[in-house]
Design a protein around this motif. Structure first.
Motif, PDB file in Angstrom:
ATOM      1  N   GLN A   1     -11.207  56.973  -1.158  1.00 24.15           N
ATOM      2  CA  GLN A   1     -11.211  57.244  -2.591  1.00 24.15           C
ATOM      3  C   GLN A   1     -12.433  56.628  -3.265  1.00 24.15           C
ATOM      4  OE1 GLN A   1      -9.573  59.192  -4.393  1.00 24.15           O
ATOM      5  NE2 GLN A   1      -9.683  58.491  -6.503  1.00 24.15           N
ATOM      6  N   ILE A   2     -12.809  55.419  -2.857  1.00 23.92           N
ATOM      7  CA  ILE A   2     -13.995  54.779  -3.420  1.00 23.92           C
ATOM      8  C   ILE A   2     -15.228  55.644  -3.165  1.00 23.92           C
ATOM      9  CG2 ILE A   2     -15.566  52.814  -3.150  1.00 23.92           C
ATOM     10  CD1 ILE A   2     -13.058  51.070  -2.708  1.00 23.92           C
ATOM     11  N   GLU A   3     -15.364  56.143  -1.938  1.00 22.20           N
ATOM     12  CA  GLU A   3     -16.520  56.983  -1.633  1.00 22.20           C
ATOM     13  C   GLU A   3     -16.442  58.318  -2.363  1.00 22.20           C
ATOM     14  OE1 GLU A   3     -19.918  58.630  -0.690  1.00 22.20           O
ATOM     15  OE2 GLU A   3     -19.381  56.505  -0.513  1.00 22.20           O
ATOM     16  N   SER A   4     -15.241  58.860  -2.520  1.00 20.77           N
ATOM     17  CA  SER A   4     -15.085  60.108  -3.252  1.00 20.77           C
ATOM     18  C   SER A   4     -15.523  59.949  -4.704  1.00 20.77           C
ATOM     19  CB  SER A   4     -13.628  60.581  -3.180  1.00 20.77           C
ATOM     20  OG  SER A   4     -13.417  61.720  -3.989  1.00 20.77           O
ATOM     21  N   VAL A   5     -15.099  58.857  -5.322  1.00 23.76           N
ATOM     22  CA  VAL A   5     -15.495  58.591  -6.713  1.00 23.76           C
ATOM     23  C   VAL A   5     -17.001  58.369  -6.800  1.00 23.76           C
ATOM     24  CG1 VAL A   5     -15.282  56.941  -8.612  1.00 23.76           C
ATOM     25  CG2 VAL A   5     -13.236  57.724  -7.411  1.00 23.76           C
ATOM     26  N   ALA A   6     -17.564  57.630  -5.841  1.00 25.45           N
ATOM     27  CA  ALA A   6     -19.007  57.386  -5.852  1.00 25.45           C
ATOM     28  C   ALA A   6     -19.778  58.700  -5.719  1.00 25.45           C
ATOM     29  CB  ALA A   6     -19.386  56.426  -4.722  1.00 25.45           C
ATOM     30  N   ALA A   7     -19.280  59.603  -4.882  1.00 22.38           N
ATOM     31  CA  ALA A   7     -19.943  60.894  -4.709  1.00 22.38           C
ATOM     32  C   ALA A   7     -19.892  61.702  -6.007  1.00 22.38           C
ATOM     33  CB  ALA A   7     -19.282  61.675  -3.575  1.00 22.38           C
ATOM     34  N   ARG A   8     -18.759  61.664  -6.693  1.00 21.74           N
ATOM     35  CA  ARG A   8     -18.644  62.381  -7.968  1.00 21.74           C
ATOM     36  C   ARG A   8     -19.549  61.750  -9.023  1.00 21.74           C
ATOM     37  NH1 ARG A   8     -12.511  63.834  -9.515  1.00 21.74           N
ATOM     38  NH2 ARG A   8     -13.681  64.946 -11.129  1.00 21.74           N
ATOM     39  N   ARG A   9     -19.698  60.434  -8.972  1.00 26.16           N
ATOM     40  CA  ARG A   9     -20.602  59.744  -9.897  1.00 26.16           C
ATOM     41  C   ARG A   9     -22.041  60.210  -9.651  1.00 26.16           C
ATOM     42  NH1 ARG A   9     -19.683  54.805  -8.263  1.00 26.16           N
ATOM     43  NH2 ARG A   9     -17.844  54.542  -9.567  1.00 26.16           N
ATOM     44  N   ARG A  10     -22.417  60.293  -8.375  1.00 29.88           N
ATOM     45  CA  ARG A  10     -23.777  60.726  -8.050  1.00 29.88           C
ATOM     46  C   ARG A  10     -24.012  62.189  -8.421  1.00 29.88           C
ATOM     47  NH1 ARG A  10     -22.502  57.653  -3.297  1.00 29.88           N
ATOM     48  NH2 ARG A  10     -22.009  59.562  -2.128  1.00 29.88           N
TER      49      ARG A  10
ATOM     50  N   GLN B   1      -4.235  44.121 -16.213  1.00 34.58           N
ATOM     51  CA  GLN B   1      -5.462  44.527 -15.532  1.00 34.58           C
ATOM     52  C   GLN B   1      -6.712  44.396 -16.382  1.00 34.58           C
ATOM     53  OE1 GLN B   1      -5.319  48.301 -13.570  1.00 34.58           O
ATOM     54  NE2 GLN B   1      -3.464  47.838 -12.447  1.00 34.58           N
ATOM     55  N   ASP B   2      -6.602  44.066 -17.657  1.00 33.95           N
ATOM     56  CA  ASP B   2      -7.773  44.048 -18.531  1.00 33.95           C
ATOM     57  C   ASP B   2      -8.545  45.362 -18.370  1.00 33.95           C
ATOM     58  OD1 ASP B   2      -7.166  41.505 -19.547  1.00 33.95           O
ATOM     59  OD2 ASP B   2      -8.074  40.550 -17.803  1.00 33.95           O
ATOM     60  N   TYR B   3      -9.877  45.312 -18.453  1.00 37.12           N
ATOM     61  CA  TYR B   3     -10.640  46.563 -18.383  1.00 37.12           C
ATOM     62  C   TYR B   3     -11.220  46.813 -16.998  1.00 37.12           C
ATOM     63  CZ  TYR B   3     -10.029  46.413 -23.360  1.00 37.12           C
ATOM     64  OH  TYR B   3      -9.466  46.362 -24.593  1.00 37.12           O
ATOM     65  N   ARG B   4     -11.592  45.757 -16.289  1.00 39.06           N
ATOM     66  CA  ARG B   4     -12.107  45.853 -14.915  1.00 39.06           C
ATOM     67  C   ARG B   4     -13.280  46.817 -14.801  1.00 39.06           C
ATOM     68  NH1 ARG B   4      -7.212  44.750 -10.622  1.00 39.06           N
ATOM     69  NH2 ARG B   4      -6.122  43.194 -11.868  1.00 39.06           N
ATOM     70  N   HIS B   5     -14.091  46.885 -15.837  1.00 41.60           N
ATOM     71  CA  HIS B   5     -15.163  47.869 -15.900  1.00 41.60           C
ATOM     72  C   HIS B   5     -16.296  47.582 -14.921  1.00 41.60           C
ATOM     73  CE1 HIS B   5     -15.835  44.568 -18.637  1.00 41.60           C
ATOM     74  NE2 HIS B   5     -17.131  44.805 -18.601  1.00 41.60           N
ATOM     75  N   ASN B   6     -16.536  46.313 -14.591  1.00 37.37           N
ATOM     76  CA  ASN B   6     -17.595  45.973 -13.645  1.00 37.37           C
ATOM     77  C   ASN B   6     -17.048  45.333 -12.371  1.00 37.37           C
ATOM     78  OD1 ASN B   6     -19.847  46.894 -15.129  1.00 37.37           O
ATOM     79  ND2 ASN B   6     -19.921  45.014 -16.331  1.00 37.37           N
ATOM     80  N   ASP B   7     -15.739  45.465 -12.147  1.00 33.30           N
ATOM     81  CA  ASP B   7     -15.136  44.787 -10.998  1.00 33.30           C
ATOM     82  C   ASP B   7     -15.722  45.225  -9.660  1.00 33.30           C
ATOM     83  OD1 ASP B   7     -13.509  43.471 -12.762  1.00 33.30           O
ATOM     84  OD2 ASP B   7     -11.685  43.799 -11.602  1.00 33.30           O
ATOM     85  N   MET B   8     -16.113  46.476  -9.554  1.00 33.40           N
ATOM     86  CA  MET B   8     -16.628  46.962  -8.276  1.00 33.40           C
ATOM     87  C   MET B   8     -17.939  46.276  -7.913  1.00 33.40           C
ATOM     88  SD  MET B   8     -17.918  50.745  -9.401  1.00 33.40           S
ATOM     89  CE  MET B   8     -19.073  50.984 -10.763  1.00 33.40           C
TER      90      MET B   8
END
Length: 255
Positions: A49-58, A223-230
């Protein structure tokens, strides 16, 4: 939705895949191994899922053209956004550091994040132009960098430009609805820990490609926002603890 997910993960589905049950740690029970194998299957799904999201981001369509060629001030003098692209590197990430005029001291959360990034900059610089901006005189930024022992971060003062307002590194352009969601008081403005990414095309046009917008969506319970957690190794390391993240909050100093 979150509560249902939590109930589901309390009772992991048992995995019968033999390749997920090859390791055995000293003293572990059969029940532990079975549950760990089921969790491992979920971790593999998360990896996909992480790679899938990264691919969609790219694959996002081109974003908006840079609003203006903002002028910052760095240790070597004034510099415009267009001058922050080193030869052979066409992507620029700008992190908005919460050390604005409303603060006597910088944000502890931003500071712990940048403590970690400072140690990685020599590697990051090989592929990515990365700078940190703040609505603060450069002398204050450099003095704090010396206090923290930062040696690699590229620190820039916004020098009064509108970058943070235009790209949501502060609260000044938020809608009334967003201000209510973020619990801002009337007349109160804050700088915000926004990460924005820009790309320069072959014809020299600079476009915005991505921003850490999870900072501005409703948080979920606990969970707060976790916007830069990755990008943050500390929180990810805490996530492998049996105790989890708990209620820990970074500080500028510890006893």
């Amino acid at each position: 939705m979150l509560e249902r997910h939590e109930r589901q993960t309390e009772e992991p589905v048992m995995s019968t895949r033999p390749e997920l049950q090859q390791l055995r740690f000293p003293g572990e029970s059969a029940g532990y191994r079975s549950a760990r194998a089921a969790l491992l299957a979920e971790e593999m799904a998360l990896r996909r899922q992480i790679e899938s999201v990264a691919a969609r981001r790219r694959a996002l369509p081109p974003g908006g053209e840079l609003k203006q060629d903002y002028r910052f001030v760095g240790a070597d003098g004034p510099v415009h956004v267009s001058e922050l692209f080193a030869p052979g590197k066409d992507t620029l990430a700008i992190y908005s550091f919460m050390y604005g005029p409303e603060r006597k001291r910088p944000c502890p959360g931003c500071t712990h994040f940048l403590d970690g990034i400072d140690g990685q900059v020599r590697h990051i610089d090989q592929r990515l132009n990365f700078v940190v901006v703040a609505k603060r005189p450069l002398a204050d930024l450099l003095a704090f960098a010396k206090e923290r022992g930062w040696h690699g971060l590229h620190l820039l003062s916004t020098d009064g430009n509108s970058y943070d307002s235009d790209y949501f590194g502060d609260s000044s352009a938020l809608s009334p609805q967003m201000r209510r969601q973020q619990d801002f008081k009337d007349g109160e403005e804050w700088d915000m820990p926004m990460l924005n990414v820009f790309h320069r095309s072959s014809d020299g046009v600079i476009r915005h490609t991505w921003g850490s917008e999870m900072l501005y969506v409703p948080s979920e319970p606990g969970q707060d926002y976790r916007h830069n957690d990755m990008l943050d190794p500390m929180w990810n390391l805490f996530d492998v603890m049996p105790e989890g993240r708990g209620d820990f909050q970074p500080r500028l100093s510890y006893a």
